[in-house]
Scaffold this motif. Structure first.
Motif, mmCIF file in Angstrom:
data_model
loop_
_atom_site.group_PDB
_atom_site.id
_atom_site.type_symbol
_atom_site.label_atom_id
_atom_site.label_comp_id
_atom_site.label_asym_id
_atom_site.label_seq_id
_atom_site.Cartn_x
_atom_site.Cartn_y
_atom_site.Cartn_z
ATOM 1 N N LEU A 189 10.125 9.182 -19.201
ATOM 2 C CA LEU A 189 11.402 8.491 -19.295
ATOM 3 C C LEU A 189 11.169 6.986 -19.330
ATOM 4 O O LEU A 189 10.567 6.418 -18.415
ATOM 5 N N PRO A 190 11.623 6.289 -20.387
ATOM 6 C CA PRO A 190 11.474 4.831 -20.415
ATOM 7 C C PRO A 190 12.427 4.167 -19.422
ATOM 8 O O PRO A 190 13.625 4.470 -19.406
ATOM 9 N N VAL A 191 11.896 3.265 -18.583
ATOM 10 C CA VAL A 191 12.715 2.619 -17.565
ATOM 11 C C VAL A 191 12.427 1.121 -17.546
ATOM 12 O O VAL A 191 11.434 0.645 -18.087
ATOM 13 N N ASP A 192 13.312 0.394 -16.896
ATOM 14 C CA ASP A 192 13.194 -1.056 -16.776
ATOM 15 C C ASP A 192 12.182 -1.392 -15.675
ATOM 16 O O ASP A 192 12.378 -0.997 -14.518
ATOM 17 N N PRO A 193 11.110 -2.116 -15.976
ATOM 18 C CA PRO A 193 10.097 -2.406 -14.950
ATOM 19 C C PRO A 193 10.604 -3.306 -13.828
ATOM 20 O O PRO A 193 9.972 -3.377 -12.774
ATOM 21 N N ALA A 194 11.721 -3.991 -14.035
ATOM 22 C CA ALA A 194 12.282 -4.819 -12.966
ATOM 23 C C ALA A 194 13.026 -3.987 -11.925
ATOM 24 O O ALA A 194 13.343 -4.490 -10.845
ATOM 25 N N PHE A 195 13.290 -2.714 -12.232
ATOM 26 C CA PHE A 195 14.047 -1.845 -11.341
ATOM 27 C C PHE A 195 13.118 -1.069 -10.413
ATOM 28 O O PHE A 195 12.014 -0.681 -10.797
ATOM 29 N N GLU A 196 13.590 -0.815 -9.199
ATOM 30 C CA GLU A 196 13.046 0.280 -8.407
ATOM 31 C C GLU A 196 13.890 1.504 -8.727
ATOM 32 O O GLU A 196 15.065 1.390 -9.087
ATOM 33 N N HIS A 197 13.299 2.688 -8.633
ATOM 34 C CA HIS A 197 13.981 3.915 -9.033
ATOM 35 C C HIS A 197 13.828 4.983 -7.962
ATOM 36 O O HIS A 197 12.903 4.933 -7.137
ATOM 37 N N ALA A 198 14.707 5.967 -8.016
ATOM 38 C CA ALA A 198 14.577 7.160 -7.187
ATOM 39 C C ALA A 198 15.085 8.347 -7.983
ATOM 40 O O ALA A 198 16.038 8.225 -8.764
ATOM 41 N N VAL A 226 9.990 20.099 -10.060
ATOM 42 C CA VAL A 226 9.838 18.832 -10.764
ATOM 43 C C VAL A 226 8.734 18.012 -10.104
ATOM 44 O O VAL A 226 8.687 17.900 -8.871
ATOM 45 N N THR A 227 7.854 17.459 -10.927
ATOM 46 C CA THR A 227 6.927 16.446 -10.439
ATOM 47 C C THR A 227 7.314 15.116 -11.070
ATOM 48 O O THR A 227 7.692 15.040 -12.240
ATOM 49 N N VAL A 228 7.217 14.071 -10.266
ATOM 50 C CA VAL A 228 7.524 12.711 -10.690
ATOM 51 C C VAL A 228 6.253 11.892 -10.509
ATOM 52 O O VAL A 228 5.756 11.772 -9.389
ATOM 53 N N GLY A 280 0.786 -1.216 0.000
ATOM 54 C CA GLY A 280 0.000 0.000 0.000
ATOM 55 C C GLY A 280 0.821 1.270 0.000
ATOM 56 O O GLY A 280 0.351 2.315 0.441
ATOM 57 N N ARG A 281 2.056 1.218 -0.476
ATOM 58 C CA ARG A 281 2.872 2.423 -0.523
ATOM 59 C C ARG A 281 2.307 3.401 -1.532
ATOM 60 O O ARG A 281 1.692 3.021 -2.523
ATOM 61 N N PRO A 282 2.566 4.727 -1.329
ATOM 62 C CA PRO A 282 2.151 5.710 -2.329
ATOM 63 C C PRO A 282 2.935 5.515 -3.620
ATOM 64 O O PRO A 282 3.990 4.872 -3.644
ATOM 65 N N ALA A 283 2.418 6.083 -4.713
ATOM 66 C CA ALA A 283 3.079 5.938 -6.013
ATOM 67 C C ALA A 283 4.499 6.479 -5.969
ATOM 68 O O ALA A 283 5.408 5.912 -6.574
ATOM 69 N N VAL A 284 4.704 7.597 -5.284
ATOM 70 C CA VAL A 284 6.036 8.183 -5.098
ATOM 71 C C VAL A 284 6.234 8.421 -3.607
ATOM 72 O O VAL A 284 5.461 9.146 -2.979
ATOM 73 N N GLU A 285 7.233 7.807 -3.053
ATOM 74 C CA GLU A 285 7.559 7.968 -1.639
ATOM 75 C C GLU A 285 8.590 9.077 -1.519
ATOM 76 O O GLU A 285 9.668 8.997 -2.117
ATOM 77 N N LEU A 286 8.281 10.124 -0.755
ATOM 78 C CA LEU A 286 9.168 11.270 -0.619
ATOM 79 C C LEU A 286 10.102 11.071 0.570
ATOM 80 O O LEU A 286 9.653 10.760 1.678
ATOM 81 N N ILE A 287 11.392 11.265 0.323
ATOM 82 C CA ILE A 287 12.408 11.102 1.359
ATOM 83 C C ILE A 287 13.091 12.450 1.575
ATOM 84 O O ILE A 287 13.737 12.990 0.676
ATOM 85 N N GLU A 288 12.935 12.972 2.774
ATOM 86 C CA GLU A 288 13.496 14.279 3.114
ATOM 87 C C GLU A 288 14.971 14.141 3.466
ATOM 88 O O GLU A 288 15.357 13.222 4.198
ATOM 89 N N PRO A 289 15.830 15.035 2.985
ATOM 90 C CA PRO A 289 17.255 14.950 3.327
ATOM 91 C C PRO A 289 17.498 15.411 4.758
ATOM 92 O O PRO A 289 16.724 16.184 5.332
ATOM 93 N N LEU A 336 14.406 13.173 -2.305
ATOM 94 C CA LEU A 336 14.455 11.979 -3.134
ATOM 95 C C LEU A 336 13.036 11.445 -3.282
ATOM 96 O O LEU A 336 12.316 11.304 -2.296
ATOM 97 N N GLY A 337 12.647 11.165 -4.521
ATOM 98 C CA GLY A 337 11.358 10.546 -4.784
ATOM 99 C C GLY A 337 11.561 9.101 -5.210
ATOM 100 O O GLY A 337 12.197 8.840 -6.238
ATOM 101 N N TYR A 338 11.029 8.165 -4.421
ATOM 102 C CA TYR A 338 11.232 6.735 -4.662
ATOM 103 C C TYR A 338 10.012 6.140 -5.361
ATOM 104 O O TYR A 338 8.861 6.436 -5.019
#
Length: 351
Positions: free
Chosen positions: A210-219, A227-229, A21-30, A239-241
């Motif tokens: 941006l085309p990416v590999d679906p097997a990867f997790e990204h940030a 910027v919106t992701v 149930g994670r959000p689509a983009v998880e925001l990580i504060e520095p 960081l947006g995960y």
């Protein structure tokens, strides 16, 4: 770059399970971390955190600058050790001199890559100061670590410098790939787990999928710009995960040009224990690495060259493991004190 926190905390890192149930983009504060000394530069650290410890094999991310080094002092990191990881150095502005125990001496500048593989042990220094570069005024970049898998982490050290990384352009977006493959551009740098790292420069108002590999997790680390992701605003220096499963990573830019760093990889299958500059698997392994490094520090003659005590097998073994950085004018950096408890896993948040 070293972790110069006076009281570094252990981090046990493992890939999070999918879903939950994670959000689509998880925001990580520095969080801000000083690199030591009264005039030290400050870095913004988004990996590792209590929230997330890994993105693919990436277990560490520091983002720094733009700093006026006449004011901030620049980067002056004395010889220090690493185990079980690769250091990935990438600059936006300025220059840094890298020297290591393999004998590597390289100045890195924007558009170039320094990739150091620690294996079972290595030491290096990093300098981006006015003393080294009298005409330099600004230092700005990122450093990342990737965890080495079991089959490589006990091997010998290595260093690779790319004087220019492969670059492509799509829909006005400039893509510099320094690790892995992205948008048809492939870096020749050697990694030991599936991994990706790239700088994207996007024009104002860009709408880019941006085309990416679906097997990867990204940030996505936002260096500058609005910027919106995937329709989620990621503030500058945050960081947006994104979890695996995506074939496209939608990026939208506001009224000013933007710069981001995209990292990713398949979820790292092995649990790792991080403390200070050591990536291992167990408490005892980390404690032993620290003890060996302290023998190197004790044997230093004050000019960065380690001198073994006569017939001292433990000291000779430690120096054989971590080596010395004779080109640095100063002593190696001692390790912080270990906590008075056994290093143990941190609880990860649910999901």
């Amino acid at each position: 770059m070293t972790n110069l926190e006076a009281r570094p905390q252990e981090q046990v890192c493992a890939a999070n399970p999918p879903g939950g149930g994670r959000p689509a983009v998880e925001l990580i504060e520095p969080r801000e971390v000083p690199l030591g000394g009264p005039r030290a530069m400050t870095v913004r650290r988004t990996l590792p955190t209590r929230q997330r410890s890994l993105v693919g094999p990436f277990c560490f991310l520091d983002h720094y600058g733009p700093d006026d080094i006449a004011e901030a002092g620049g980067m002056d990191v004395a010889p220090h050790p690493h185990t079980g990881l690769q250091t990935v150095t990438w600059l936006f502005e300025g220059a840094v001199l890298h020297q290591d125990s393999l004998g590597s001496v390289r100045t890195i500048r924007p558009g170039q890559l320094n990739l150091m593989t620690a294996g079972r042990g290595i030491s290096h220094s990093e300098e981006g100061t006015l003393a080294r570069f009298p005409h330099q005024r600004t230092l700005h970049g990122v450093q990342l670590w990737t965890a080495l898998p079991e089959g490589r982490r006990h091997g010998t050290g290595d260093f690779e410098h790319l004087a220019a990384v492969p670059t492509g352009e799509t829909d006005g977006v400039r893509i510099q790939v320094f690790l892995g493959t992205l948008a048809g551009v492939t870096s020749p740098a050697r990694t030991y787990s599936p991994a990706l790292a790239a700088q994207l420069d996007l024009p104002a108002g860009a709408r880019f999928d941006l085309p990416v590999d679906p097997a990867f997790e990204h940030a996505v680390l936002v260096d500058r710009g609005e910027v919106t992701v995937a329709d989620v605003a990621v503030p500058a220096a945050w960081l947006g995960y994104l979890a695996p499963g995506r074939r496209r990573l939608p990026l939208r830019v506001g009224h000013h040009p933007a710069r981001v760093v995209v990292i990713g990889g398949t979820p790292f299958a092995e649990q790792i224990l991080m403390w200070w500059n050591f990536v291992g698997r167990t408490h005892d392994e980390v404690v032993a690495a620290r003890a060996e490094w302290q023998r190197v520090v004790a044997a230093s003659d004050g000019a960065g060259a380690a001198v073994p005590a006569a017939h001292h097998e433990q000291t000779r073994a430690a120096i054989a493991r971590f080596g010395a950085v004779p080109g640095y004018d100063g002593r190696p950096l001692p390790a912080p004190d270990l906590p008075n408890v056994r290093l143990r896993p941190r609880e990860r948040p649910p999901g």
